[in-house]
Design a protein around this motif. Structure first.
Motif, mmCIF file in Angstrom:
data_model
loop_
_atom_site.group_PDB
_atom_site.id
_atom_site.type_symbol
_atom_site.label_atom_id
_atom_site.label_comp_id
_atom_site.label_asym_id
_atom_site.label_seq_id
_atom_site.Cartn_x
_atom_site.Cartn_y
_atom_site.Cartn_z
ATOM 1 N N ASN A 174 -5.985 92.455 99.974
ATOM 2 C CA ASN A 174 -5.943 91.064 100.441
ATOM 3 C C ASN A 174 -5.546 90.091 99.337
ATOM 4 O O ASN A 174 -5.564 88.881 99.548
ATOM 5 C CB ASN A 174 -7.259 90.649 101.111
ATOM 6 N N ASN A 175 -5.190 90.599 98.186
ATOM 7 C CA ASN A 175 -4.635 89.722 97.163
ATOM 8 C C ASN A 175 -3.137 89.514 97.355
ATOM 9 O O ASN A 175 -2.537 88.653 96.703
ATOM 10 C CB ASN A 175 -4.899 90.294 95.761
ATOM 11 N N ALA A 204 -12.410 82.892 104.027
ATOM 12 C CA ALA A 204 -11.077 83.476 104.194
ATOM 13 C C ALA A 204 -10.754 84.343 102.988
ATOM 14 O O ALA A 204 -10.942 83.911 101.849
ATOM 15 C CB ALA A 204 -10.034 82.368 104.319
ATOM 16 N N SER A 205 -10.268 85.557 103.239
ATOM 17 C CA SER A 205 -9.892 86.383 102.091
ATOM 18 C C SER A 205 -8.638 85.807 101.429
ATOM 19 O O SER A 205 -8.613 85.619 100.225
ATOM 20 C CB SER A 205 -9.718 87.847 102.502
ATOM 21 N N GLY A 207 -8.540 86.727 95.942
ATOM 22 C CA GLY A 207 -8.962 86.250 97.245
ATOM 23 C C GLY A 207 -10.232 85.417 97.177
ATOM 24 O O GLY A 207 -10.796 85.190 96.104
ATOM 25 N N TYR A 208 -10.620 84.888 98.333
ATOM 26 C CA TYR A 208 -11.937 84.273 98.519
ATOM 27 C C TYR A 208 -12.134 82.975 97.745
ATOM 28 O O TYR A 208 -13.260 82.580 97.487
ATOM 29 C CB TYR A 208 -13.039 85.277 98.171
#
Lengths: 344, 344, 344, 344
Positions: free
Chosen positions: D11-12, C236-237, C33-34
């Motif tokens: 969130n991955n 945003a994740s 993420g991120y």
């Protein structure tokens, strides 16, 4: 009858006669406002005499502002300020740093009121992680909130730790005079020479009416501070009257005479109090404050005559401060009253 | 040789002797800090005598803070403050309101330095639209930035307009004394009775050393103001010295004597200046300031002896202010010097 | 029956099929993420293809944030942003810049929706004056809020003016695609090559679901932007889904195809509307918007079938926008309806 | 080869197929932006079905914003937010709450990731003291940051404590679905019925592409939230695509199916890991996360194939999260790989 002088706080005292005279002397004719006046220029020269040249000095109204604006100059909102859990700026400014700087203050447990490198290191995690505030400033209070005084090398290692990481060392010097007096150092030796980057120089608790200054020991840190001060609501129109106070403190060693005296009174108070078996001195008395654990039942009785603050209600610990105008008689009478009250 | 008194600003004067004496009188013994002292209580009683009971009064250090904290009490960050394009808080506070309140200031053209309902109404669009800041406060300056004075009914209609929309009327009263003196009204008649909700009461420009106050005419507007003031870095530890100044101004009509005198000197200056054909008075002289258009070439020459500020460089308009200590001789000598300089 | 497509705003359209497919393609398996994911890396490479290397790109959720965070990177709170009176960031962000940056936005009258050096110069007073916010950023909107497009040299002179004073030029490029298409320039030629320092790159109004990016043309301006974005609540994740949209827009010229089409539809709408004598086109149609003055009585009737916004109620001026999915038939039917409605 | 799914974070994962279909279905024709569209209205109705009527719902982009804006609605800058030392909003938002709300977050040690009334009470000192931030909000995270779940009565006593003092209870519900599933409660029973005042409802970690919502259980708390959201840069122009995701999660129990599945996978992972003697489960597995202490030397080796985050480097504790799309095979293969790696 209430005594004329309490031990509640060094800011419960009025102003020193020499400060008053300086204000009187400044009250002559018209002079340009906002700092471009001879009294401010003179005060700045005095600061340079004490701290050396190549500094930037900005008078402000009070210690809250000196601290907050110092941090605003050093840190952006996503950067963090490491400070002690009992630091004035963490505990007693009603969130002013968070509001004005937008930064997180990271509280670190202290030892005898002092930050240690070990404790600070643990708080400095998350560097380079976008989710985490970035450590930027270490803020120490000298003399500390509990009446102790950092030794020079304790400050030097914190400064080195900070500078090695691109961080800064800020000193809340609301009682820097008491600390320097206690250490037998000049103001410069007690601050700039130890690696402090920015100093909140305290005048109010040392006999001013209301005058503090933010001092940058590297002017490159402060190119925009004029604007920060104004935006921070701390630009005095009749600045001469603030500056004259600072000037007076720095003239003929008034800062040192007053601080030494207050420290000496605290030592005397400690000595007198130590005679009372029911009262325990909680911290080393190294500046102008005495912290004592006293029987809970005595507190209210003592307060009927002498107002003072709790320091730690759970521990029944109170704080007594001496100031430039505390007399030996004040101390003895107060200690006597404590002895009588806890003895009953 | 430079004259002792200039016409640069009413804050270039020092403090009135009665203010000084009040400070001297307050410098006695210890007293509790942060406002819980007899001097502050006395000052608040004086305010109540002048403005009526049922008010909340909070001394602060300066006018920037009085204005910014007033707005912070009235508006949240998504709410807007309508003010004149030349309002001090819009033009001369280095963005302090935007920074501390987070609000947009909506600049509105003024007429003779005064907001009109028509102009304000146009600026009040977007109510109820989530994209748009929500009109919340109208801020007027009395006396205005250009030396004119709102008439009572001009304030009343703005107050009514505001209240009809759930908005508030704030008055920047840095020179409210001059305005009330000019109108022949009491402080209360000139503010509270006209519908003003919050007043920045100015002391500094009227002979104080540095003392202002935020006054809420409805205490319900200010339940949390103690915290706002502290977080806004405006809580004086030795507050007695601020309060004593305010007390002095409100004692024996000092505020009125000083303001009347300054106004009278401005009228005299106007009269003298009107004799000089090359100089044009730009605004009605209703308080203690004179705005004049003078030949551009004369400005630098005049400044060699008398410092003063440009008001509008493009129009070659300058501002001359009178203060409590301006003398008739000062005025005449200055007018004489202007006449000679522009006449050359 | 309401038509499927209105002319209310280019953001009333959904997303382009190619954007949708890119989102679908990104919805496979797990990815970090991120922003440390292959979709974001791919999008950044596309930006580099279009704008050249040596840039920093940061996807964010929406245009408000792209603008506000751009300014937060460029300006400190005591610095000012010069922008047009009708700039989206001045008028339609509910005070987000003031709140997050703490800065004053200085509104400047525009000419055909465009800032001019003359107008900006007048707004840039007070440099070096501690009472005054310090001019730091000029922000222009391209295409403008009124459907016109700055010519390259109009941007260059603003950039030069800014850079000569140590200021920066920010471009709100919510419709930069429409502007570049209109000018027949590449994205780089329309921005970086003209001296723009920071670009809010708009995707949403040009067929994305919701995707914008802040682009720094000098990475030295953005060393800390990762933290600003996170602190600004814009990280945003599952960033891959934002990045995939931007990637799609920059692939096979989708950005250009869509913008050209929308522009062409606006020209067609203009042509059809010009046939209606009761309606006046208010600004040159250079991008995808048509601004028209129409009889006040017709507005409500038109809205019964087609929702759209007033632009200037006093002037009875409305705004009609075309988007990537507007069809010729949509335009003709709408123009026909306007003609009938105002003709009645 | 890297596996398709990791255990790094919920969130991955991408988005659930039903969420994707909802987005596809929303991509039809034009609709008004900024929330006044049928998709948003439908989502709000779904929220009312789940949480009961008389609530206010505001979709936002991400969890940072849901938390920060919730606090901004509840607290003024001089008011404090009590939260756990490891709360996401304290530790992982890069100071966003301090910046946007201006408030101090008061960190409180947790027990199994949970705040207790005893710990909160200690942090709530200083009420009524102008020097001190005023306690206003208690913020809890459900499920907690360490994979445990507050029991209903643990929340009720915190709510009661808060309400007795005029404070509010905020719930960071980034994983409220996992918590409700774990407790066997409806969304309403798990939040509103326990006394929660404001909920950050999390969609993203439970299979949305990027969608969260702030829910006020008393609309009186949120009269101005539209403006706060916009000023907080969280108003989506094409909001239908955010709302459609939330709608999908709340349709046919998708929220519950996904959360239950993720929780079940975590229990399976726990079971498998418990077989490995060198690895210790650190917290009760009550939601979708497993926290384990593993031999330090194994961490780098594991990461070569599976990326995951350290939770506590000093304790060699790591965090593994399951998501809606984690399969039994994923779990077994991973546990197998852990066993092999630590066993070597």
């Amino acid at each position: 009858m209430k005594p004329a002088r309490s031990f509640a706080s060094d800011n419960n005292a009025g102003m020193h006669a020499e400060v008053f005279e300086a204000i009187a002397a400044a009250n002559r004719g018209h002079t340009v406002g906002y700092g471009d006046d001879p009294f401010t220029r003179s005060a700045i020269r005095r600061f340079e005499q004490h701290f050396g040249s190549g500094i930037s000095v900005f008078p402000v109204f009070n210690g809250t502002a000196a601290n907050v604006l110092s941090l605003a100059a050093l840190a952006r909102s996503f950067q963090a300020v490491i400070c002690g859990t009992e630091a004035h700026l963490y505990e007693d400014e009603c969130g002013a740093p968070e509001k004005f700087v937008g930064s997180k203050l990271v509280p670190v447990p202290t030892s005898n009121g002092k930050l240690t490198v070990e404790a600070v290191r643990r708080a400095c995690h998350g560097a380079g992680d976008q989710h985490h505030v970035q450590p930027r400033v270490i803020s120490i209070t000298q003399a500390t909130e509990v009446g102790t005084v950092y030794k020079p090398n304790e400050i030097q290692v914190l400064a080195r730790f900070a500078h090695d990481r691109g961080m800064f060392l800020h000193m809340d010097g609301a009682r820097i005079a008491n600390a320097a007096a206690s250490l037998g150092l000049s103001l410069r030796q007690a601050t700039r020479d130890l690696g402090v980057d920015v100093l909140s120089f305290g005048g109010t608790k040392n006999g001013a009416m209301g005058a503090e200054a933010v001092i940058f020991f590297d002017p490159k840190l402060s190119p925009d501070f004029l604007y920060l001060r104004k935006q921070g609501m701390q630009l005095a129109s009749k600045m001469r009257f603030i500056s004259a106070q600072l000037d007076a403190l720095l003239t003929d060693g008034l800062w040192l005479r007053s601080a030494r005296h207050a420290n000496r009174m605290a030592k005397l108070l400690e000595k007198e109090i130590r005679r009372i078996p029911q009262v325990k001195i909680a911290y080393k008395v190294e500046a102008n404050g005495v912290f004592a654990k006293i029987p809970r039942s005595a507190i209210a009785k003592l307060r009927k005559r002498y107002f003072f603050y709790d320091w730690d209600r759970e521990q029944s610990m109170v704080r007594w401060m001496c100031s430039f105008d505390t007399t030996e008689e004040d101390v003895k009478r107060f200690a006597q009253f404590v002895a009588e009250t806890v003895g009953r």
